[in-house]
Design a protein around this motif. Structure first.
Motif, mmCIF file in Angstrom:
data_model
loop_
_atom_site.group_PDB
_atom_site.id
_atom_site.type_symbol
_atom_site.label_atom_id
_atom_site.label_comp_id
_atom_site.label_asym_id
_atom_site.label_seq_id
_atom_site.Cartn_x
_atom_site.Cartn_y
_atom_site.Cartn_z
ATOM 1 N N ASN A 7 0.809 -1.221 0.000
ATOM 2 C CA ASN A 7 0.000 0.000 0.000
ATOM 3 C C ASN A 7 0.845 1.275 0.000
ATOM 4 O OD1 ASN A 7 -2.720 -1.177 0.094
ATOM 5 N ND2 ASN A 7 -1.923 -2.082 1.971
ATOM 6 N N GLY A 8 2.158 1.131 -0.140
ATOM 7 C CA GLY A 8 3.038 2.296 -0.254
ATOM 8 C C GLY A 8 3.112 3.164 0.983
ATOM 9 N N VAL A 9 3.130 2.546 2.166
ATOM 10 C CA VAL A 9 3.184 3.307 3.417
ATOM 11 C C VAL A 9 4.618 3.282 3.937
ATOM 12 C CG1 VAL A 9 2.274 3.527 5.759
ATOM 13 C CG2 VAL A 9 0.803 2.669 3.930
ATOM 14 N N THR A 10 5.146 4.462 4.238
ATOM 15 C CA THR A 10 6.529 4.578 4.692
ATOM 16 C C THR A 10 6.627 4.643 6.216
ATOM 17 O OG1 THR A 10 6.513 6.986 4.660
ATOM 18 C CG2 THR A 10 7.125 5.861 2.597
ATOM 19 N N ASP A 11 7.849 4.473 6.708
ATOM 20 C CA ASP A 11 8.067 4.587 8.147
ATOM 21 C C ASP A 11 7.770 6.003 8.624
ATOM 22 O OD1 ASP A 11 10.476 5.417 6.753
ATOM 23 O OD2 ASP A 11 11.540 5.318 8.668
ATOM 24 N N ARG A 12 8.015 6.979 7.787
ATOM 25 C CA ARG A 12 7.711 8.368 8.145
ATOM 26 C C ARG A 12 6.207 8.545 8.370
ATOM 27 N NH1 ARG A 12 10.411 13.161 5.172
ATOM 28 N NH2 ARG A 12 10.466 14.452 7.014
ATOM 29 N N GLN A 13 5.393 7.951 7.513
ATOM 30 C CA GLN A 13 3.943 8.041 7.673
ATOM 31 C C GLN A 13 3.489 7.344 8.953
ATOM 32 O OE1 GLN A 13 3.405 6.500 3.609
ATOM 33 N NE2 GLN A 13 1.777 8.050 3.433
ATOM 34 N N VAL A 14 4.107 6.211 9.272
ATOM 35 C CA VAL A 14 3.767 5.487 10.506
ATOM 36 C C VAL A 14 4.125 6.345 11.714
ATOM 37 C CG1 VAL A 14 4.253 3.447 11.909
ATOM 38 C CG2 VAL A 14 4.005 3.221 9.428
ATOM 39 N N ARG A 15 5.320 6.930 11.701
ATOM 40 C CA ARG A 15 5.745 7.782 12.815
ATOM 41 C C ARG A 15 4.837 9.008 12.959
ATOM 42 N NH1 ARG A 15 10.614 5.918 14.508
ATOM 43 N NH2 ARG A 15 11.763 4.697 12.981
ATOM 44 N N GLU A 16 4.494 9.637 11.852
ATOM 45 C CA GLU A 16 3.624 10.809 11.898
ATOM 46 C C GLU A 16 2.249 10.459 12.455
ATOM 47 O OE1 GLU A 16 3.715 12.288 7.888
ATOM 48 O OE2 GLU A 16 5.615 13.333 8.205
ATOM 49 N N ALA A 17 1.721 9.310 12.056
ATOM 50 C CA ALA A 17 0.416 8.882 12.573
ATOM 51 C C ALA A 17 0.498 8.618 14.072
ATOM 52 C CB ALA A 17 -0.066 7.637 11.832
ATOM 53 N N ALA A 18 1.574 7.958 14.508
ATOM 54 C CA ALA A 18 1.739 7.668 15.941
ATOM 55 C C ALA A 18 1.890 8.960 16.739
ATOM 56 C CB ALA A 18 2.938 6.754 16.153
ATOM 57 N N GLU A 19 2.645 9.903 16.211
ATOM 58 C CA GLU A 19 2.824 11.181 16.895
ATOM 59 C C GLU A 19 1.528 11.988 16.928
ATOM 60 O OE1 GLU A 19 6.131 12.900 14.830
ATOM 61 O OE2 GLU A 19 7.566 11.571 15.834
ATOM 62 N N ALA A 20 0.662 11.759 15.954
ATOM 63 C CA ALA A 20 -0.622 12.461 15.899
ATOM 64 C C ALA A 20 -1.678 11.805 16.789
ATOM 65 C CB ALA A 20 -1.117 12.528 14.459
ATOM 66 N N GLY A 21 -1.295 10.722 17.483
ATOM 67 C CA GLY A 21 -2.214 10.110 18.430
ATOM 68 C C GLY A 21 -2.770 8.767 18.024
ATOM 69 N N CYS A 22 -2.340 8.228 16.912
ATOM 70 C CA CYS A 22 -2.795 6.900 16.498
ATOM 71 C C CYS A 22 -2.335 5.896 17.549
ATOM 72 C CB CYS A 22 -2.207 6.574 15.123
ATOM 73 S SG CYS A 22 -2.758 5.004 14.457
ATOM 74 N N ILE A 48 7.612 0.194 15.260
ATOM 75 C CA ILE A 48 7.815 1.631 15.046
ATOM 76 C C ILE A 48 6.891 2.429 15.952
ATOM 77 C CG2 ILE A 48 7.565 3.520 13.384
ATOM 78 C CD1 ILE A 48 8.457 1.480 11.214
ATOM 79 N N MET A 49 5.642 2.009 16.045
ATOM 80 C CA MET A 49 4.696 2.716 16.913
ATOM 81 C C MET A 49 5.119 2.633 18.378
ATOM 82 S SD MET A 49 1.013 2.039 15.166
ATOM 83 C CE MET A 49 0.188 3.043 16.385
ATOM 84 N N ALA A 50 5.613 1.482 18.806
ATOM 85 C CA ALA A 50 6.081 1.322 20.182
ATOM 86 C C ALA A 50 7.281 2.235 20.447
ATOM 87 C CB ALA A 50 6.453 -0.134 20.447
ATOM 88 N N GLU A 51 8.154 2.370 19.469
ATOM 89 C CA GLU A 51 9.307 3.257 19.597
ATOM 90 C C GLU A 51 8.864 4.709 19.765
ATOM 91 O OE1 GLU A 51 12.486 4.901 16.448
ATOM 92 O OE2 GLU A 51 12.387 2.716 16.582
ATOM 93 N N VAL A 52 7.894 5.123 18.982
ATOM 94 C CA VAL A 52 7.380 6.494 19.090
ATOM 95 C C VAL A 52 6.707 6.705 20.444
ATOM 96 C CG1 VAL A 52 5.709 8.147 18.145
ATOM 97 C CG2 VAL A 52 7.145 6.806 16.607
ATOM 98 N N ARG A 53 5.911 5.728 20.879
ATOM 99 C CA ARG A 53 5.241 5.847 22.191
ATOM 100 C C ARG A 53 6.266 5.937 23.310
ATOM 101 N NH1 ARG A 53 1.296 2.105 19.996
ATOM 102 N NH2 ARG A 53 2.543 0.392 20.800
ATOM 103 N N ALA A 54 7.336 5.138 23.224
ATOM 104 C CA ALA A 54 8.369 5.160 24.263
ATOM 105 C C ALA A 54 9.081 6.504 24.296
ATOM 106 C CB ALA A 54 9.363 4.035 24.030
ATOM 107 N N THR A 55 9.314 7.069 23.139
ATOM 108 C CA THR A 55 9.969 8.368 23.060
ATOM 109 C C THR A 55 9.086 9.454 23.654
ATOM 110 O OG1 THR A 55 11.134 7.696 21.068
ATOM 111 C CG2 THR A 55 11.021 10.045 21.493
ATOM 112 N N ARG A 56 7.788 9.379 23.349
ATOM 113 C CA ARG A 56 6.849 10.374 23.886
ATOM 114 C C ARG A 56 6.654 10.224 25.378
ATOM 115 N NH1 ARG A 56 1.582 10.680 20.261
ATOM 116 N NH2 ARG A 56 0.841 10.332 22.352
ATOM 117 N N ALA A 57 6.840 9.025 25.918
ATOM 118 C CA ALA A 57 6.587 8.767 27.330
ATOM 119 C C ALA A 57 7.793 9.086 28.211
ATOM 120 C CB ALA A 57 6.193 7.303 27.526
#
Length: 67
Positions: A7-22, A48-57
């Protein structure tokens, strides 16, 4: 880097979604289409989402001392 080639989804898009509250991979699938075809990307997306959550926490000790 592409996380979901189907579906052409990049790690940047995953990180942005996680940072936006996904909050879950299911929600990420609804937002981006990631994992909706073959699903082989779901473990990497979750990591990737767990990494973003850990960074935010991370606590910010400097700010807590200032308060």
């Amino acid at each position: 880097m592409y996380v979901c080639i189907c579906n052409g989804v990049t790690d940047r898009q995953v990180r942005e979604a996680a940072e936006a509250g996904c909050g879950s991979v299911s929600e990420l699938t609804m937002r981006t289409g990631l994992g909706s075809t073959c699903g082989s990307c779901l473990p990497l997306a979750e990591a990737i989402m767990a990494e973003v959550r850990a960074t935010r926490a991370l606590p910010l000790p400097v700010l807590s001392r200032a308060a």
